[in-house]
Scaffold this motif. Sequence first.
Motif, PDB file in Angstrom:
ATOM      1  N   VAL A 164       0.841  -1.205   0.000  1.00  0.00           N
ATOM      2  CA  VAL A 164       0.000   0.000   0.000  1.00  0.00           C
ATOM      3  C   VAL A 164       0.873   1.250   0.000  1.00  0.00           C
TER       4      VAL A 164
ATOM      5  N   GLY B 129       2.205   1.731  -3.507  1.00  0.00           N
ATOM      6  CA  GLY B 129       1.203   2.300  -4.395  1.00  0.00           C
ATOM      7  C   GLY B 129       0.990   3.780  -4.152  1.00  0.00           C
ATOM      8  N   ALA B 130       1.020   4.184  -2.876  1.00  0.00           N
ATOM      9  CA  ALA B 130       0.858   5.605  -2.542  1.00  0.00           C
ATOM     10  C   ALA B 130       2.044   6.417  -3.055  1.00  0.00           C
TER      11      ALA B 130
ATOM     12  N   ARG C  81       3.908   5.688  -5.584  1.00  0.00           N
ATOM     13  CA  ARG C  81       3.865   5.730  -7.045  1.00  0.00           C
ATOM     14  C   ARG C  81       2.793   6.698  -7.559  1.00  0.00           C
ATOM     15  N   ARG C  82       1.988   7.182  -6.645  1.00  0.00           N
ATOM     16  CA  ARG C  82       0.937   8.153  -6.967  1.00  0.00           C
ATOM     17  C   ARG C  82      -0.028   7.612  -8.015  1.00  0.00           C
ATOM     18  N   TRP C  83      -0.382   6.334  -7.886  1.00  0.00           N
ATOM     19  CA  TRP C  83      -1.374   5.762  -8.794  1.00  0.00           C
ATOM     20  C   TRP C  83      -2.726   6.425  -8.572  1.00  0.00           C
TER      21      TRP C  83
ATOM     22  N   HIS D  50      -6.294   2.841 -10.669  1.00  0.00           N
ATOM     23  CA  HIS D  50      -5.102   2.023 -10.866  1.00  0.00           C
ATOM     24  C   HIS D  50      -4.642   1.402  -9.554  1.00  0.00           C
ATOM     25  N   PHE D  51      -4.733   2.156  -8.473  1.00  0.00           N
ATOM     26  CA  PHE D  51      -4.327   1.661  -7.155  1.00  0.00           C
ATOM     27  C   PHE D  51      -5.144   0.429  -6.786  1.00  0.00           C
ATOM     28  N   ARG D  52      -6.445   0.559  -6.894  1.00  0.00           N
ATOM     29  CA  ARG D  52      -7.365  -0.534  -6.529  1.00  0.00           C
ATOM     30  C   ARG D  52      -7.133  -1.763  -7.393  1.00  0.00           C
TER      31      ARG D  52
ATOM     32  N   THR E  96      -4.510  -2.594  -9.454  1.00  0.00           N
ATOM     33  CA  THR E  96      -3.164  -3.166  -9.440  1.00  0.00           C
ATOM     34  C   THR E  96      -2.924  -3.996  -8.189  1.00  0.00           C
TER      35      THR E  96
ATOM     36  N   LEU F 220      -5.390   9.709  -1.772  1.00  0.00           N
ATOM     37  CA  LEU F 220      -4.129   9.506  -1.056  1.00  0.00           C
ATOM     38  C   LEU F 220      -4.264   9.828   0.425  1.00  0.00           C
TER      39      LEU F 220
ATOM     40  N   VAL G 126      -5.910   6.910   1.951  1.00  0.00           N
ATOM     41  CA  VAL G 126      -4.971   5.786   2.031  1.00  0.00           C
ATOM     42  C   VAL G 126      -4.070   5.929   3.247  1.00  0.00           C
TER      43      VAL G 126
END
Length: 242
Positions: free
Chosen positions: A149, A152-153, A155-157, A161-163, A165, A222, A225
């Motif tokens: 997690v 992903g944060a 990478r600034r998806w 895309h976060f959900r 990937t 974000l 998150v």
Amino acid sequence: MDPQLLTVTAILFVATFIRSAFGFGEALIAVPLLAFAIPIEEAAPVVVLISITIAALIIAQDWRQIHVASAGRLFLATVGGMPLGLWLLTAVDEAIVTALLAAVIILFSTYCLLRRTQIELKNDRHAWGFGFLAGILGGAYGMSGPPLVIYGALRRWSPQHFRATLQGYFLPASILTLIGYSVTGLWTSSVTHYYIWALPPAVLASFLGRAVNRRIKGPAFLRWVHLGLIAIGVLLLARTLG
């Protein structure tokens, strides 16, 4: 429906909604709560079964949103880190590692919330390190989620895309876990019974969570998150102190 079954279904509904909306968090929410209603050796396999189903559903809906290379690197690195995690399980006190992990998560996410300009990883070269750490924590304590997690944060998806990937990672990882439960005899008829009853509400929760995910904008996502990570850190500290 008997009260026990209703409790299990309600917990899995809420946990699945959170998982679908943000891409993570259901195991850390569901397993401790389910342990109050059913034995932990039944709670964990039920959550994994639901996790596999919901991950597959999300991937079927939003496969175009998956960063396949990122998910692949994270998964392969996780597999590499698991043996070290299994060794760590026997060599280091769980409470020490859990407390340290919780403190790092809380401090990192608090820093990110207070920082005016967000830290960003521009490419996937760090995925191997985050995935390896996830494998260590997953193999030792079943806590592979937080490093993923955080990655992903960083990478600034986008929320979508976060959900998606993360599901591309969690699906094969959960299948491996379920195989382990099956081999060790933890996948029982009771587990299947709870899964069958909880599945329809969980699928509904997945669609509701997807609708919420699509309404949240990037910066707000974000923040949620990092707030979720802080909540996870607090729960881990509470489990350690308890």
